[in-house]
Motif scaffolding. Structure first.
Motif, PDB file in Angstrom:
ATOM      1  N   LEU A  37      -7.686 -17.416   3.157  1.00 49.49           N
ATOM      2  CA  LEU A  37      -9.040 -17.066   2.734  1.00 49.49           C
ATOM      3  C   LEU A  37      -9.228 -17.335   1.238  1.00 49.49           C
ATOM      4  CD1 LEU A  37      -9.747 -13.753   4.691  1.00 49.49           C
ATOM      5  CD2 LEU A  37     -11.015 -15.882   4.890  1.00 49.49           C
ATOM      6  N   ASP A  38      -8.609 -18.403   0.738  1.00 55.18           N
ATOM      7  CA  ASP A  38      -8.682 -18.637  -0.701  1.00 55.18           C
ATOM      8  C   ASP A  38     -10.050 -19.144  -1.153  1.00 55.18           C
ATOM      9  OD1 ASP A  38      -8.742 -21.304   0.065  1.00 55.18           O
ATOM     10  OD2 ASP A  38      -6.713 -21.748  -0.636  1.00 55.18           O
ATOM     11  N   GLY A  39     -10.851 -19.703  -0.234  1.00 53.81           N
ATOM     12  CA  GLY A  39     -12.203 -20.113  -0.571  1.00 53.81           C
ATOM     13  C   GLY A  39     -12.329 -21.333  -1.436  1.00 53.81           C
ATOM     14  N   GLU A  40     -11.254 -22.080  -1.624  1.00 52.92           N
ATOM     15  CA  GLU A  40     -11.328 -23.225  -2.527  1.00 52.92           C
ATOM     16  C   GLU A  40     -12.326 -24.282  -2.062  1.00 52.92           C
ATOM     17  OE1 GLU A  40     -10.158 -23.772  -5.631  1.00 52.92           O
ATOM     18  OE2 GLU A  40      -9.706 -21.650  -5.447  1.00 52.92           O
ATOM     19  N   ALA A  41     -12.629 -24.310  -0.785  1.00 58.29           N
ATOM     20  CA  ALA A  41     -13.622 -25.268  -0.286  1.00 58.29           C
ATOM     21  C   ALA A  41     -14.985 -25.050  -0.918  1.00 58.29           C
ATOM     22  CB  ALA A  41     -13.727 -25.158   1.238  1.00 58.29           C
ATOM     23  N   PHE A  42     -15.218 -23.833  -1.430  1.00 60.33           N
ATOM     24  CA  PHE A  42     -16.521 -23.508  -2.001  1.00 60.33           C
ATOM     25  C   PHE A  42     -16.508 -23.487  -3.531  1.00 60.33           C
ATOM     26  CE2 PHE A  42     -16.268 -21.547   2.173  1.00 60.33           C
ATOM     27  CZ  PHE A  42     -17.420 -22.015   2.767  1.00 60.33           C
ATOM     28  N   ALA A  43     -15.378 -23.787  -4.125  1.00 58.36           N
ATOM     29  CA  ALA A  43     -15.234 -23.626  -5.571  1.00 58.36           C
ATOM     30  C   ALA A  43     -16.268 -24.437  -6.356  1.00 58.36           C
ATOM     31  CB  ALA A  43     -13.818 -24.006  -6.007  1.00 58.36           C
ATOM     32  N   ASP A  44     -16.435 -25.708  -6.012  1.00 59.12           N
ATOM     33  CA  ASP A  44     -17.377 -26.546  -6.751  1.00 59.12           C
ATOM     34  C   ASP A  44     -18.814 -26.055  -6.607  1.00 59.12           C
ATOM     35  OD1 ASP A  44     -15.301 -28.115  -7.586  1.00 59.12           O
ATOM     36  OD2 ASP A  44     -15.615 -29.684  -6.081  1.00 59.12           O
ATOM     37  N   ILE A  64      -4.567  -8.760   1.938  1.00 55.98           N
ATOM     38  CA  ILE A  64      -5.941  -9.224   2.133  1.00 55.98           C
ATOM     39  C   ILE A  64      -6.655  -9.281   0.781  1.00 55.98           C
ATOM     40  CG2 ILE A  64      -8.094  -8.833   3.348  1.00 55.98           C
ATOM     41  CD1 ILE A  64      -5.745  -9.299   5.209  1.00 55.98           C
ATOM     42  N   PRO A  65      -7.256 -10.413   0.424  1.00 55.84           N
ATOM     43  CA  PRO A  65      -7.975 -10.486  -0.852  1.00 55.84           C
ATOM     44  C   PRO A  65      -9.238  -9.652  -0.813  1.00 55.84           C
ATOM     45  CG  PRO A  65      -8.299 -12.497   0.411  1.00 55.84           C
ATOM     46  CD  PRO A  65      -7.285 -11.690   1.160  1.00 55.84           C
ATOM     47  N   PRO A  66      -9.697  -9.137  -1.954  1.00 56.05           N
ATOM     48  CA  PRO A  66     -10.922  -8.337  -1.981  1.00 56.05           C
ATOM     49  C   PRO A  66     -12.133  -9.183  -1.616  1.00 56.05           C
ATOM     50  CG  PRO A  66     -10.166  -8.813  -4.218  1.00 56.05           C
ATOM     51  CD  PRO A  66      -9.080  -9.266  -3.294  1.00 56.05           C
ATOM     52  N   GLY A  67     -13.034  -8.580  -0.849  1.00 55.42           N
ATOM     53  CA  GLY A  67     -14.245  -9.286  -0.458  1.00 55.42           C
ATOM     54  C   GLY A  67     -14.309  -9.605   1.023  1.00 55.42           C
ATOM     55  N   VAL A  68     -13.228  -9.339   1.770  1.00 55.97           N
ATOM     56  CA  VAL A  68     -13.236  -9.591   3.211  1.00 55.97           C
ATOM     57  C   VAL A  68     -13.718  -8.314   3.896  1.00 55.97           C
ATOM     58  CG1 VAL A  68     -11.928 -10.431   5.192  1.00 55.97           C
ATOM     59  CG2 VAL A  68     -11.269 -11.127   2.891  1.00 55.97           C
ATOM     60  N   LEU A  69     -15.020  -8.186   4.101  1.00 49.53           N
ATOM     61  CA  LEU A  69     -15.603  -6.938   4.571  1.00 49.53           C
ATOM     62  C   LEU A  69     -14.961  -6.440   5.855  1.00 49.53           C
ATOM     63  CD1 LEU A  69     -19.414  -7.558   3.984  1.00 49.53           C
ATOM     64  CD2 LEU A  69     -17.878  -6.141   2.632  1.00 49.53           C
ATOM     65  N   LEU A  70     -14.681  -7.364   6.776  1.00 45.93           N
ATOM     66  CA  LEU A  70     -14.102  -6.971   8.060  1.00 45.93           C
ATOM     67  C   LEU A  70     -12.719  -6.366   7.910  1.00 45.93           C
ATOM     68  CD1 LEU A  70     -15.057 -10.091  10.211  1.00 45.93           C
ATOM     69  CD2 LEU A  70     -16.075  -7.818  10.357  1.00 45.93           C
ATOM     70  N   PHE A  71     -12.051  -6.698   6.816  1.00 45.91           N
ATOM     71  CA  PHE A  71     -10.656  -6.288   6.626  1.00 45.91           C
ATOM     72  C   PHE A  71     -10.526  -5.324   5.448  1.00 45.91           C
ATOM     73  CE2 PHE A  71      -9.540 -10.898   8.039  1.00 45.91           C
ATOM     74  CZ  PHE A  71      -9.995 -10.625   9.313  1.00 45.91           C
ATOM     75  N   ILE A 116     -16.004 -13.772  -5.194  1.00 46.84           N
ATOM     76  CA  ILE A 116     -17.143 -14.533  -4.660  1.00 46.84           C
ATOM     77  C   ILE A 116     -16.679 -15.602  -3.684  1.00 46.84           C
ATOM     78  CG2 ILE A 116     -19.040 -16.097  -5.269  1.00 46.84           C
ATOM     79  CD1 ILE A 116     -19.247 -14.576  -7.938  1.00 46.84           C
ATOM     80  N   LEU A 117     -15.599 -16.287  -4.027  1.00 53.42           N
ATOM     81  CA  LEU A 117     -15.074 -17.315  -3.135  1.00 53.42           C
ATOM     82  C   LEU A 117     -14.688 -16.712  -1.784  1.00 53.42           C
ATOM     83  CD1 LEU A 117     -12.852 -19.405  -5.595  1.00 53.42           C
ATOM     84  CD2 LEU A 117     -14.958 -20.153  -4.475  1.00 53.42           C
ATOM     85  N   THR A 118     -14.090 -15.535  -1.810  1.00 55.90           N
ATOM     86  CA  THR A 118     -13.707 -14.887  -0.559  1.00 55.90           C
ATOM     87  C   THR A 118     -14.932 -14.481   0.247  1.00 55.90           C
ATOM     88  OG1 THR A 118     -11.682 -14.044  -1.573  1.00 55.90           O
ATOM     89  CG2 THR A 118     -12.399 -12.997   0.463  1.00 55.90           C
ATOM     90  N   TYR A 119     -15.905 -13.859  -0.428  1.00 56.26           N
ATOM     91  CA  TYR A 119     -17.151 -13.477   0.220  1.00 56.26           C
ATOM     92  C   TYR A 119     -17.765 -14.663   0.958  1.00 56.26           C
ATOM     93  CZ  TYR A 119     -18.782  -8.794  -1.284  1.00 56.26           C
ATOM     94  OH  TYR A 119     -18.985  -7.446  -1.442  1.00 56.26           O
ATOM     95  N   VAL A 120     -17.925 -15.769   0.244  1.00 59.17           N
ATOM     96  CA  VAL A 120     -18.606 -16.941   0.802  1.00 59.17           C
ATOM     97  C   VAL A 120     -17.822 -17.505   1.976  1.00 59.17           C
ATOM     98  CG1 VAL A 120     -19.370 -19.286   0.282  1.00 59.17           C
ATOM     99  CG2 VAL A 120     -19.791 -17.466  -1.367  1.00 59.17           C
ATOM    100  N   THR A 121     -16.493 -17.517   1.872  1.00 53.37           N
ATOM    101  CA  THR A 121     -15.665 -18.007   2.969  1.00 53.37           C
ATOM    102  C   THR A 121     -15.884 -17.171   4.228  1.00 53.37           C
ATOM    103  OG1 THR A 121     -13.974 -18.763   1.406  1.00 53.37           O
ATOM    104  CG2 THR A 121     -13.295 -18.488   3.688  1.00 53.37           C
ATOM    105  N   VAL A 122     -15.906 -15.864   4.067  1.00 56.67           N
ATOM    106  CA  VAL A 122     -16.092 -14.968   5.215  1.00 56.67           C
ATOM    107  C   VAL A 122     -17.477 -15.157   5.826  1.00 56.67           C
ATOM    108  CG1 VAL A 122     -16.277 -12.549   5.908  1.00 56.67           C
ATOM    109  CG2 VAL A 122     -14.442 -13.273   4.370  1.00 56.67           C
TER     110      VAL A 122
END
Length: 398
Positions: free
Chosen positions: A184-191, A79-86, A228-234
């Motif tokens: 949960l890589d969050g690449e959708a939010f990268a830009d 699990i990447p860091p930033g996934v509060l639930l996990f 940050i990318l993980t946070y935003v994805t979650v």
């Protein structure tokens, strides 16, 4: 269907037939098999309020660091860091502290005018149409706008972001969800993150970019780009999916109870408690799973370390041992401490926001459409093993 355990009761979270109405099975589990074991999917489950409450708060025995979804725990993905639930303490404590700075009561209360505008924008064009869809026209629209506004995602991109998140949760009917290492890589939010770094604003992305904190090692630092990318994805996923399901259930349950719906239309002061009862009666997330880190005895049996325990929140919320006639919907019920948002260190940070969105949505619907009936031929339940609710809920209005 695979053979049940000796009691004769069988529960499978992937079974579409059970998922259509799990409450008869939940009742049997509470009464006949308070500790249940499913051999085909290799998980234990508890269904009574007392057992669920005890289990979800014992974060040392039933840990979150391997995920909170059965399929994810079984997949063994890091699990990447930033996934509060996990996450588990001490990392969870640090990361949750950062998010508590964002979801303050004042910040949530300030969103009310914007939420009302989003509801009006969704509902006003439907006047005179004779019908609308609680999910497509409102439930999938307003929460998306609210979380997009909070995150700082341009409005023209919000729908695409929502659809990407929804797609991650969809499953083939009757089958578990499939996970990959980049789920949960969050690449959708990268830009967006990169743009906000150069153009700060009053939103969650800017807060996460600028926040300084002391991490679990005692180091003073800022979040990495990946964190940050993980946070935003979650946040984007959690802020959309469950509130959408709550609004859908409001449409269905109140159609099934027209007398109580009319009471709400006549007296909006009853609506906040009605939202609590809806959250109890039809929990958008009916279960949460944990990895069992050490042997634990439950109802005279040992659940061994290395097992997966499923906590049936939707069952606990209807346990007659906690709620009088728990399968009865009553907007006047003194709901008290429901388990829909979890309990303990993983209590949902967005609970106040979900309640606010649900209340405003119901107020705005009842102002315009005090009477409706569901078009069951056009209604469909979503195929997902993590949340339970309507993919579409068309209604006819007078």
């Amino acid at each position: 269907m695979t053979a049940p355990e000796a009691t004769g009761v069988y529960y499978d979270p992937y079974d579409p037939g059970i998922n259509a109405d799990p409450y008869p099975v939940f009742r049997r589990l509470r009464d006949e098999s308070p500790l249940y074991y499913n051999e085909p999917h290799d998980f234990y489950a508890v269904a009574r309020y007392e057992d669920v409450e005890r289990g979800v708060t014992d974060h040392e025995t039933c840990i979150s660091g391997r995920g909170a979804i059965l399929e994810l725990i079984r997949a063994g993905i890091e699990i990447p860091p930033g996934v509060l639930l996990f996450e588990d303490p001490p990392v969870h404590t640090v990361h949750r502290g950062l998010m508590k700075r964002v979801f303050t009561p004042r910040r949530v209360a300030e969103l009310e005018p914007g939420i009302r505008r989003f509801c009006a924008r969704s509902l006003d064009p439907l006047a005179g149409a004779g019908r609308f869809d609680f999910v497509a026209d409102l439930g999938a629209q307003m929460p998306m706008r609210v979380i997009g506004m909070l995150l700082g995602i341009p409005e023209q991109d919000q729908e695409a972001i929502r659809d990407q998140g929804d797609a991650r949760l969809r499953t083939e009917a009757g089958r578990p969800m499939e996970y990959s290492d980049d789920f949960l890589d969050g690449e959708a939010f990268a830009d967006y993150i990169d743009w906000r770094a150069e153009h700060p604003s009053d939103d969650i992305m800017t807060h996460l970019l600028q926040a300084e904190f002391e991490d679990e090692t005692g180091t003073r630092r800022r979040l990495t780009r990946e964190e940050i990318l993980t946070y935003v994805t979650v946040i984007a996923g959690a802020g959309n999916e469950t509130t959408t399901r709550l609004i859908g259930w409001a449409g269905k349950v109140l159609a099934d109870h027209p007398g109580q719906r009319r009471q709400l239309a006549e007296d909006h002061t009853l609506i906040p408690n009605a939202i609590e009862e809806l959250l109890r009666y039809e929990a958008p997330a009916p279960h949460v799973a944990r990895y069992v880190a050490r042997d634990v005895e439950v109802h005279g049996r040992v659940v061994p370390a290395g097992s997966v325990m499923m906590f049936l929140l939707g069952s606990a919320n209807r346990d007659d041992r906690r709620y009088d006639d728990g399968d009865r919907f009553d907007v006047h019920r003194k709901v008290g401490s429901l388990l829909t948002f979890g309990r303990g260190i993983h209590f949902c940070l967005g609970a106040a926001l979900a309640r606010l969105e649900g209340r405003i949505a119901l107020e705005e619907v009842l102002k315009r459409f005090p009477e409706w009936e569901v078009d069951l031929d056009g209604a469909t339940l979503a195929t997902t093993s993590t949340v339970r609710g309507w993919e579409s809920l068309p209604v006819r209005v007078g």
